[in-house]
Write an enzyme that holds these catalytic residues in place. Structure first.
Site, PDB file in Angstrom:
ATOM      1  N   ASP A  27      -3.753  -2.760  -2.666  1.00  0.00           N
ATOM      2  CA  ASP A  27      -4.312  -3.294  -1.431  1.00  0.00           C
ATOM      3  C   ASP A  27      -4.730  -4.723  -1.725  1.00  0.00           C
ATOM      4  O   ASP A  27      -5.485  -4.975  -2.685  1.00  0.00           O
ATOM      5  CB  ASP A  27      -5.521  -2.445  -1.008  1.00  0.00           C
ATOM      6  CG  ASP A  27      -6.093  -2.866   0.336  1.00  0.00           C
ATOM      7  OD1 ASP A  27      -6.064  -4.077   0.644  1.00  0.00           O
ATOM      8  OD2 ASP A  27      -6.597  -1.996   1.061  1.00  0.00           O
ATOM      9  N   VAL A  28      -4.256  -5.690  -0.924  1.00  0.00           N
ATOM     10  CA  VAL A  28      -4.527  -7.103  -1.220  1.00  0.00           C
ATOM     11  C   VAL A  28      -5.994  -7.466  -1.072  1.00  0.00           C
ATOM     12  O   VAL A  28      -6.384  -8.592  -1.416  1.00  0.00           O
ATOM     13  CB  VAL A  28      -3.679  -8.031  -0.330  1.00  0.00           C
ATOM     14  CG1 VAL A  28      -2.214  -7.911  -0.653  1.00  0.00           C
ATOM     15  CG2 VAL A  28      -3.948  -7.761   1.144  1.00  0.00           C
TER      16      VAL A  28
ATOM     17  N   GLU B 258      17.951 -16.470  21.093  1.00  0.00           N
ATOM     18  CA  GLU B 258      18.687 -15.430  20.385  1.00  0.00           C
ATOM     19  C   GLU B 258      18.848 -14.197  21.260  1.00  0.00           C
ATOM     20  O   GLU B 258      18.001 -13.893  22.098  1.00  0.00           O
ATOM     21  CB  GLU B 258      17.998 -15.069  19.073  1.00  0.00           C
ATOM     22  CG  GLU B 258      16.537 -14.702  19.172  1.00  0.00           C
ATOM     23  CD  GLU B 258      15.885 -14.535  17.812  1.00  0.00           C
ATOM     24  OE1 GLU B 258      16.587 -14.524  16.793  1.00  0.00           O
ATOM     25  OE2 GLU B 258      14.646 -14.396  17.776  1.00  0.00           O
TER      26      GLU B 258
ATOM     27  N   ARG C 152       0.802  -1.216   0.000  1.00  0.00           N
ATOM     28  CA  ARG C 152       0.000   0.000   0.000  1.00  0.00           C
ATOM     29  C   ARG C 152       0.840   1.274   0.000  1.00  0.00           C
ATOM     30  O   ARG C 152       0.292   2.377   0.065  1.00  0.00           O
ATOM     31  CB  ARG C 152      -0.957   0.001   1.192  1.00  0.00           C
ATOM     32  CG  ARG C 152      -2.008  -1.102   1.104  1.00  0.00           C
ATOM     33  CD  ARG C 152      -3.014  -1.010   2.249  1.00  0.00           C
ATOM     34  NE  ARG C 152      -2.369  -1.262   3.537  1.00  0.00           N
ATOM     35  CZ  ARG C 152      -2.997  -1.210   4.703  1.00  0.00           C
ATOM     36  NH1 ARG C 152      -4.299  -0.897   4.737  1.00  0.00           N
ATOM     37  NH2 ARG C 152      -2.365  -1.459   5.834  1.00  0.00           N
TER      38      ARG C 152
ATOM     39  N   HIS D 154      11.436 -21.475   6.379  1.00  0.00           N
ATOM     40  CA  HIS D 154      12.812 -21.442   5.892  1.00  0.00           C
ATOM     41  C   HIS D 154      13.723 -22.367   6.679  1.00  0.00           C
ATOM     42  O   HIS D 154      14.812 -22.707   6.211  1.00  0.00           O
ATOM     43  CB  HIS D 154      13.349 -20.008   5.898  1.00  0.00           C
ATOM     44  CG  HIS D 154      13.667 -19.462   7.248  1.00  0.00           C
ATOM     45  ND1 HIS D 154      12.723 -18.841   8.044  1.00  0.00           N
ATOM     46  CD2 HIS D 154      14.827 -19.446   7.960  1.00  0.00           C
ATOM     47  CE1 HIS D 154      13.289 -18.467   9.169  1.00  0.00           C
ATOM     48  NE2 HIS D 154      14.552 -18.815   9.153  1.00  0.00           N
TER      49      HIS D 154
ATOM     50  N   ASP E  12       5.204 -17.738  17.053  1.00  0.00           N
ATOM     51  CA  ASP E  12       6.238 -17.301  16.123  1.00  0.00           C
ATOM     52  C   ASP E  12       7.272 -18.383  15.854  1.00  0.00           C
ATOM     53  O   ASP E  12       7.776 -18.498  14.733  1.00  0.00           O
ATOM     54  CB  ASP E  12       6.935 -16.056  16.679  1.00  0.00           C
ATOM     55  CG  ASP E  12       7.974 -15.495  15.727  1.00  0.00           C
ATOM     56  OD1 ASP E  12       7.636 -15.274  14.543  1.00  0.00           O
ATOM     57  OD2 ASP E  12       9.128 -15.279  16.159  1.00  0.00           O
TER      58      ASP E  12
ATOM     59  N   LYS F 263       4.841 -18.143   7.467  1.00  0.00           N
ATOM     60  CA  LYS F 263       4.284 -18.574   8.740  1.00  0.00           C
ATOM     61  C   LYS F 263       3.917 -17.368   9.600  1.00  0.00           C
ATOM     62  O   LYS F 263       4.432 -16.273   9.381  1.00  0.00           O
ATOM     63  CB  LYS F 263       5.261 -19.498   9.462  1.00  0.00           C
ATOM     64  CG  LYS F 263       6.633 -18.854   9.763  1.00  0.00           C
ATOM     65  CD  LYS F 263       6.662 -18.108  11.065  1.00  0.00           C
ATOM     66  CE  LYS F 263       7.987 -17.460  11.342  1.00  0.00           C
ATOM     67  NZ  LYS F 263       7.975 -16.573  12.506  1.00  0.00           N
TER      68      LYS F 263
ATOM     69  N   HIS G 238       8.419 -23.492  13.281  1.00  0.00           N
ATOM     70  CA  HIS G 238       9.823 -23.852  13.109  1.00  0.00           C
ATOM     71  C   HIS G 238      10.246 -25.046  13.957  1.00  0.00           C
ATOM     72  O   HIS G 238      10.820 -26.017  13.451  1.00  0.00           O
ATOM     73  CB  HIS G 238      10.715 -22.666  13.476  1.00  0.00           C
ATOM     74  CG  HIS G 238      10.583 -21.491  12.557  1.00  0.00           C
ATOM     75  ND1 HIS G 238      10.322 -21.610  11.207  1.00  0.00           N
ATOM     76  CD2 HIS G 238      10.691 -20.159  12.792  1.00  0.00           C
ATOM     77  CE1 HIS G 238      10.278 -20.412  10.657  1.00  0.00           C
ATOM     78  NE2 HIS G 238      10.497 -19.515  11.598  1.00  0.00           N
TER      79      HIS G 238
END
Length: 453
Positions: A84-85, A202, A43, A164, A221, A134, A226
């Site tokens: 705009d999707v 991390e 956008r 990934h 997340d 994801k 993952h």
């Protein structure tokens, strides 16, 4: 091979850090040529010239491992269309062109269903593919509904629910170690393995991602996708081949075997926490609740740990611990396989005989085997570590992922039923946490995480 890629949500962090450098790596390796077209949309009130300038700067910053001519070619291949999707006319204009294309949705999960419906209304060309980052959905119900919508638009093998982690060489490392080595394959079971720990800790804090992260948290997340994917690689039965059907069937079997967690299980086998102010290396880190864009009332966790058991012949009696945290004192990204101790040491000795440990380093990628060797004095034992650094892959994870998308190889993407089973595993945890059955602990940024209480 499809030679058109459309990215919706193209000016975000994912494109800058991973997608554009991944494309540059593909160009450098000869997988893309001058026929490749990159269509970028969101956008923003930009034009193609401004996007190319931005892409050039991001490639210099995040893709400097790849030759300048490859980076230049990727930036030059891009055109930008404001869209705009949720607007079929704008999306139709963005994807207009000859032949099929791959559409990469770099969007919040809440927009996936609307975006897929819009693509259908916009007239997605036959043979096109849809790529979704994801997490796939926000819970089991939304994942089921999204699968239904996708099935109305494209075939299952044209849907790439990407992770990934599966494009890392870790896939080959884990499967190769356990399936191609005579000394490991016979002992890859609960009789010999006491615990498997899958960790992605991390030192990075929020890093400006509040818009996404504060609505997700560490469980959604990292753990739901993952880390469960890595669990599948470690625990699955040997597939007949590494082809699409065989590999994904065995992964789904693992998720189906996860013993459902009761409320009592969640209380005793999970932990959640978020970081408070602290110091990491040489800089001060504010408390998570003080980060820009964070709503403290959401009680979003930045640390999640879940202990699972598998109801299967191979793994009954082995613990699987999945853990991820932000703003910790050190990066620790590995799959750790802890073997049971030997039942008896038949001669006198001094020093502890530690159980063997096999570690698959995820970032950087390595393989370490902790053994017990002889010490400096007679009849003494000492730890002995054998470490191998993995060869640097020709493509980074997102380069491999994009290559699979454009060539139509879905083996390392997540199948629809697999996505649903992943939500089934974590939904009892989400439910119990939402009712505060598990306290939200805290830990100082730069520490080892929350204490075990």
């Amino acid at each position: 091979m499809i030679d058109r890629l459309a990215i919706f949500g193209a000016t975000g962090d994912l494109s800058a850090r991973y997608l554009l450098p991944g494309l540059a790596a593909m160009r450098a390796a000869g997988h893309l040529d001058d026929r490749f077209q990159l269509v970028c949309s969101d956008r923003s009130d930009w034009d193609s010239e401004r996007f190319r300038s931005w892409a050039t700067a991001q490639l210099e910053r995040h893709g400097d491992a790849w030759p300048a001519d490859a980076r230049k070619a990727i930036a030059a291949s891009a055109r930008f269309r404001r869209a705009d999707v949720t607007d079929p006319a704008a999306v139709a204009s963005a994807i207009a062109g000859e032949g099929p294309l791959a559409v990469y949705l770099v969007l919040p999960p809440a927009l996936f269903s609307r975006a897929v419906s819009t693509l259908d209304q916009a007239g997605l060309p036959a043979g096109s593919r849809i790529v979704l980052e994801k997490p796939f959905g926000e819970d089991l119900g939304s994942a089921v509904e999204l699968n239904r919508l996708l099935a109305e638009v494209v075939a299952e093998d044209a849907v790439f629910r990407v992770d990934h982690f599966l494009a890392m060489t870790t896939v080959e490392n884990v499967l190769g170690a356990r399936l191609a080595n005579r000394m490991l394959e016979p002992i890859w079971n609960s009789a010999h393995i006491a615990e498997v720990e899958i960790v992605w800790d991390e030192h990075l804090a929020l890093e400006g991602r509040a818009g996404y992260y504060d609505n997700a948290g560490a469980l959604k997340d990292m753990v739901q996708n993952h880390l469960l994917q890595l669990l599948c690689l470690v625990a699955m039965e040997p597939p007949i081949s590494l082809g699409e059907r065989d590999l994904r069937d065995r992964k789904v079997d693992v998720l189906r075997s996860v013993r459902p967690l009761t409320d009592e299980d969640v209380v005793h086998r999970t932990r959640r926490a978020r970081y408070r102010a602290g110091r990491i290396d040489d800089h001060e880190v504010p408390a998570y609740v003080d980060e820009q864009g964070v709503d403290p009332d959401r009680r979003t966790e930045t640390f999640a740990e879940v202990e699972l058991e598998l109801d299967s012949w191979r793994w009954s009696g082995t613990r699987f611990r999945l853990r991820s945290g932000k703003a910790l004192g050190r990066d620790r990204k590995e799959v750790t396989v802890r073997f049971r101790p030997v039942p008896y040491v038949p001669f006198g000795h001094s020093g502890e005989v530690l159980p063997n440990v096999l570690r698959f380093g995820l970032e950087p990628e390595s393989l370490t085997l902790d053994l017990t060797g002889t010490g400096s004095r007679a009849r003494t034992f000492a730890p002995l570590a054998l470490t191998a650094r993995m060869a640097t892959p020709g493509l980074p994870p997102y380069g491999r992922l994009l290559l699979d998308v454009l060539t139509g190889n879905p083996a390392l993407s997540i199948r629809g039923d697999e996505a649903e089973e992943s939500w089934r595993v974590v939904e009892p945890v989400l439910s119990a946490w939402s009712r505060d059955l598990v306290p939200l602990q805290d830990y100082p940024a730069g520490s080892d995480g929350p204490s075990r209480e």
